[in-house]
Design an enzyme around this catalytic site. Structure first.
Site, PDB file in Angstrom:
ATOM      1  N   ASP A   1      51.174  45.329  36.026  1.00  0.00           N
ATOM      2  CA  ASP A   1      51.548  44.128  36.766  1.00  0.00           C
ATOM      3  C   ASP A   1      52.328  43.236  35.810  1.00  0.00           C
ATOM      4  OD1 ASP A   1      50.266  44.834  39.159  1.00  0.00           O
ATOM      5  OD2 ASP A   1      48.347  44.053  38.462  1.00  0.00           O
TER       6      ASP A   1
ATOM      7  N   ASP B   1      48.514  45.160  50.623  1.00  0.00           N
ATOM      8  CA  ASP B   1      47.428  44.338  50.094  1.00  0.00           C
ATOM      9  C   ASP B   1      46.564  43.939  51.283  1.00  0.00           C
ATOM     10  OD1 ASP B   1      48.546  44.458  47.538  1.00  0.00           O
ATOM     11  OD2 ASP B   1      49.753  42.651  47.878  1.00  0.00           O
TER      12      ASP B   1
END
Length: 252
Positions: free
Chosen positions: A11, A130
């Site tokens: 990330d 998500d």
């Protein structure tokens, strides 16, 4: 049986690897180029690079950093963050990505899934979802880096994206993200059983047993994790040996 895949995730924020819990409280986890090279040496099956603030900051993914990472590894490389057009995909593939991950842009403009699949092949299109389980027990899709809840149920969106041409689903449970308490078995199994494309489980991996369970109990095709790899809590060769000892097919 196809070998199950172990996938570290980088990330990226401001050029550095970061990791948080439940999508907040980010902390630095190191240089992405160094981490990528190390994971390739350890035997990771693939690598995912997500520019986590590109969409919110309305900018492109860091193509130059993608190029530097790609030059250090020899494993399949998925890149996501800020991708909105086929041209964006072309830039990233030209920088060394093998696959691209789309999330918010695909939700806002589902046609982009088909456009990218037509241009680069379905195998290139990883739809990132998500999702969070709410008090009503349903799993809902979130966009904008987990900041915005939608009324769309995870399964419904996954089915539609598959029909539109997505070649793989990267499923992240926001309830489990960063907790190291185990992956989301139930929703992962639902998608794995219902969809004709591979499902990557993400969010909650903390022990080798968690990886075993997501493969055996949820039939995930791959498991993605970040902090347990970044901070040396789980070594990929050790994890793969453990999985093999539990009769799970992995590439050694």
């Amino acid at each position: 049986m196809l070998a199950k895949r172990i996938i570290p995730c980088l990330d990226i924020k401001e050029g550095r690897t970061v990791k948080g819990t439940n999508f907040i409280n980010l902390r630095d986890a190191g240089d992405p180029v160094e981490l990528a090279a190390n994971y390739a040496l350890q035997g990771a099956d693939e690598l995912v690079f997500l520019d986590i603030t590109a969409t919110v900051e309305k900018r492109k993914t860091l193509a130059e950093l993608v190029k530097r990472v790609a030059h250090t590894i020899n494993i399949p490389f998925t890149v996501g963050g800020g991708i909105k057009t086929v041209e964006d995909v072309s830039v990233l593939l030209g920088s060394g990505a093998d696959k691209i991950s789309i999330n918010t842009a695909a939700y806002n403009n589902p046609q982009i899934i088909t456009d990218i699949a037509n241009a680069a092949g379905s195998q290139c299109v990883v739809l990132a979802i998500d999702t969070r389980q709410e008090e009503d027990g349903e799993w809902y899709v979130y966009i904008n880096g987990g900041r915005t809840k939608t009324d769309t149920k995870c399964m419904d969106w996954a089915r539609r994206a598959t029909e539109l041409g997505a070649g793989e689903i990267l499923l992240t449970s926001m309830n489990h993200d960063g907790t190291k308490a185990g992956f989301a078995i139930e929703i992962t199994r639902q998608l794995s059983d219902a969809l004709p494309i591979p499902v990557i489980a993400s969010g909650g991996g903390g022990t080798a047993e968690h990886f075993r369970d997501i493969f055996l109990k949820a039939n995930a095709d791959a498991a993605l994790a970040a902090s347990v790899f970044h901070f040396g809590e789980i070594q990929i060769p050790v994890l793969k040996s453990y999985l093999a000892s539990n009769n799970i097919s992995v590439r050694q």
